[in-house]
Design an enzyme around this catalytic site. Structure first.
Site, PDB file in Angstrom:
ATOM      1  N   GLU A 197      24.302 -20.395  13.396  1.00  0.00           N
ATOM      2  CA  GLU A 197      24.072 -19.788  12.309  1.00  0.00           C
ATOM      3  C   GLU A 197      22.591 -19.317  12.102  1.00  0.00           C
ATOM      4  O   GLU A 197      21.911 -19.507  10.932  1.00  0.00           O
ATOM      5  CB  GLU A 197      24.748 -20.436  10.614  1.00  0.00           C
ATOM      6  CG  GLU A 197      26.137 -20.703  10.940  1.00  0.00           C
ATOM      7  CD  GLU A 197      26.848 -21.350   9.844  1.00  0.00           C
ATOM      8  OE1 GLU A 197      26.013 -21.949   8.999  1.00  0.00           O
ATOM      9  OE2 GLU A 197      28.043 -21.029   9.316  1.00  0.00           O
ATOM     10  N   GLU A 388      33.737 -21.944  14.246  1.00  0.00           N
ATOM     11  CA  GLU A 388      33.709 -22.437  12.938  1.00  0.00           C
ATOM     12  C   GLU A 388      34.810 -21.831  11.981  1.00  0.00           C
ATOM     13  O   GLU A 388      34.549 -20.455  11.858  1.00  0.00           O
ATOM     14  CB  GLU A 388      32.517 -22.717  12.187  1.00  0.00           C
ATOM     15  CG  GLU A 388      31.699 -23.535  12.820  1.00  0.00           C
ATOM     16  CD  GLU A 388      30.322 -23.806  11.878  1.00  0.00           C
ATOM     17  OE1 GLU A 388      30.334 -23.676  10.679  1.00  0.00           O
ATOM     18  OE2 GLU A 388      29.420 -24.256  12.524  1.00  0.00           O
TER      19      GLU A 388
HETATM   20  C1  BG6 Z   1      28.503 -23.856   8.560  1.00  0.00           C
HETATM   21  C2  BG6 Z   1      27.815 -24.944   9.025  1.00  0.00           C
HETATM   22  O1  BG6 Z   1      27.642 -23.159   7.557  1.00  0.00           O
HETATM   23  O2  BG6 Z   1      29.439 -24.307   7.415  1.00  0.00           O
HETATM   24  C3  BG6 Z   1      28.096 -26.376   9.190  1.00  0.00           C
HETATM   25  O3  BG6 Z   1      27.456 -24.475  10.460  1.00  0.00           O
HETATM   26  C4  BG6 Z   1      29.013 -26.453   7.691  1.00  0.00           C
HETATM   27  O4  BG6 Z   1      27.638 -27.246   9.574  1.00  0.00           O
HETATM   28  C5  BG6 Z   1      30.073 -25.619   7.479  1.00  0.00           C
HETATM   29  O5  BG6 Z   1      29.359 -27.992   7.878  1.00  0.00           O
HETATM   30  C6  BG6 Z   1      30.920 -25.905   6.351  1.00  0.00           C
HETATM   31  O6  BG6 Z   1      29.908 -25.961   5.405  1.00  0.00           O
HETATM   32  P1  BG6 Z   1      30.018 -27.112   4.083  1.00  0.00           P
HETATM   33  O7  BG6 Z   1      29.050 -27.015   3.675  1.00  0.00           O
HETATM   34  O8  BG6 Z   1      31.426 -27.186   3.552  1.00  0.00           O
HETATM   35  O9  BG6 Z   1      30.104 -28.513   5.051  1.00  0.00           O
END
Ligand code: BG6
Length: 489
Positions: A197, A388
């Site tokens: 990211e 993701e």
């Molecule tokens: C992304 C990141 O921004 O979102 C992850 O690359 C992160 O590391 C994921 O865990 C979800 O966000 P969060 O804050 O719910 O863990």
């Protein structure tokens, strides 16, 4: 109806800083010095000032005063130090991923596990051996590793002593780390991501209110980003030199922003928001040069970028082979000054009346994924992978030990359907990784109870629990999805 391609990479994603733990036994990285937050209270970076007193700053605020050092303080709970203890559970965890039929496992390497301070000449042999063991375990089950070289895991020593990414010296430290990784694991890894990211620091500018002025924070943010873009380009070039079969991708937190109304002004706002949040960073990594609107953005933010002549050639030489991104939710943008706001993965915008929101206020918008895939592929025409996507939710264990996470299945099902539609649209999508396939520490809130996994980890928000792993209902569901190559949703 088109189907998922035969060799589609089904899998899941994690990051070292959120899952591994294992401190002490490695160096501290940036996430380690952050406390646990809650849904509403941010995580805080703990610091010691030059005069010896201590303080706390919102994570990612770019706000630390001169001379302040990031430190661990007595009496605080720091969730990333022990995380989900993957360092001691990786065999069991990978066996469970194999049981689901994973084809790919996205993970990151922790810089401070290989180089505890970040600037050493030689890596720590135990750190090196750990990842060889993980890759061997994955190979045993024919699971392809997809390795992120940097998932916000800057060694704290380099932040404190070298000024972190504010300093150009950081590029050299990173280059050395990345080259070590690429050489060491050249026979075990084919798919690499440079920075996770990379665009999110730009998002933090709107998201985190520091005490330093916006202009000062923007100056730091864009200068750091320039340094990281260069380090990323060097890594791509090096990866290709070390093994021409290496495939290297960029990784962007893709922000879907719809115009709140159909007014031309809101529509233009949407274009500009996307330029600012997505394309500034992505264009530079994919096309090898800053986009035409970069100058406008820097001017508006009052930023003077310090560059050297050779930088631009280096950016051009380090163009990525494929595009990867995270997608969780969408938002709306408008020129209006009053609107109801929503949460989201670093992007806060106007609330969309057509969507449902998660417990953390993130919009659930599968159609936004299809939209994102078309936007990305239409712009670059290079292979794309979703690295993701998922739903953070509180899971409940029933008396018989089962976990009925129907809400997660529903979320993932709709997003996988949207991915399939994008393939029908003609997008060259080669894989899908759900986020946090094994429960891990939430990046933004530091909570354990914001869970994304198919695999439940017995650990609470205060670090208590047996760390025992359990299969949620989504575990069996995803196993069937993979076995049917996405036909049985
Ligand atoms: C992304 C990141 O921004 O979102 C992850 O690359 C992160 O590391 C994921 O865990 C979800 O966000 P969060 O804050 O719910 O863990």
């Amino acid at each position: 109806m088109k189907q998922f391609p035969k060799n589609f990479l089904w899998g899941g994603a994690t990051s070292a800083m959120q899952i591994e733990g294992g401190y002490p036994g490695r160096g501290l990285n940036f996430n380690d010095v952050n406390t646990a937050g809650t849904k509403n209270a941010p995580r805080m970076t703990t610091v010691r000032y030059a005069d010896g007193t201590v303080g706390r700053y919102p994570m990612f605020s770019q706000d630390l005063p001169e001379g302040a050092k990031m430190v661990l303080l007595d009496g605080e709970y720091y969730p990333n130090l022990s995380a989900a203890d993957f360092v001691h559970h990786y065999r069991e965890d990978i066996a469970m991923l194999a049981e689901m039929g994973f084809k790919v496992f996205r993970m990151s390497i922790m810089w401070s596990r290989l180089f505890p301070r970040g600037d050493e000449e030689l890596p720590d042999p135990e750190g090196i051996a750990f990842y060889h063991n993980v890759f061997a375990e994955l190979r045993k089950y024919n699971i392809e590793p997809l390795v992120t070289i940097w998932h916000s895991e800057d060694p704290v020593y380099l932040i404190n002593e070298a000024g972190g990414w504010n300093s150009r010296r950081m590029i050299d430290y990173f280059d050395h780390y990345a080259e070590t990784v690429l050489r060491e694991y050249r026979n075990e890894v084919r798919y690499w991501l440079t920075f996770n990211e990379l665009n999110n620091s730009v998002m933090f500018l709107d998201w985190i209110q520091g005490t330093a002025g916006r202009r000062e924070r923007a100056q730091k943010t864009f200068q750091q980003l320039h340094h990281k873009l260069l380090a990323s380009a060097h890594t791509v070039k090096k990866a290709h030199e070390i093994n021409p079969e290496n495939k290297v991708g960029c990784m962007i937190a893709y922000a879907v922003n719809y115009p709140l109304t159909c007014s031309p002004a809101d529509n233009m706002k949407q274009t500009e928001t996307s330029q600012w949040l997505n394309w500034y960073t992505a264009d530079t990594q994919v096309r090898g040069k800053y986009p035409h609107f970069a100058g406008k953005i820097l001017k508006r933010e009052g930023v003077t970028l310090k560059t050297e002549e050779h930088d631009f050639k280096e950016l051009e030489e380090g163009r990525v082979d494929f595009f990867s991104f995270s997608y969780y939710s969408s938002s709306c943008c408008t020129v209006q000054t009053e609107y109801e706001t929503s949460g989201g993965n670093f992007t806060m915008g106007a609330k969309n009346p057509y969507l449902q929101y998660s417990e953390w206020g993130w919009a659930m918008d599968p159609a936004g994924l299809r939209y994102a895939l078309n936007e990305i592929y239409g712009r670059y025409q290079i292979p794309v992978i979703i690295v993701e996507n998922g739903l953070g939710a509180v899971d409940r264990i029933e008396e018989d030990g089962s976990i009925h996470d129907e809400y997660r299945i529903e979320y993932l099902r709709e997003h996988i359907k949207a991915a399939k539609e994008a393939i029908e649209d003609g997008v060259d999508l080669f894989g899908y990784c759900s986020w946090g396939c094994i429960d891990e520490i939430s990046a933004a809130s530091g909570q354990m109870n914001k869970r994304y996994g198919f695999i439940y980890v017995d650990l609470d928000d205060e670090g208590k629990g047996t760390l025992e792993r359990r299969r949620k209902d989504s575990f069996d569901w995803y196993r069937r999805v993979i076995a049917s190559n996405g036909e049985c949703l």
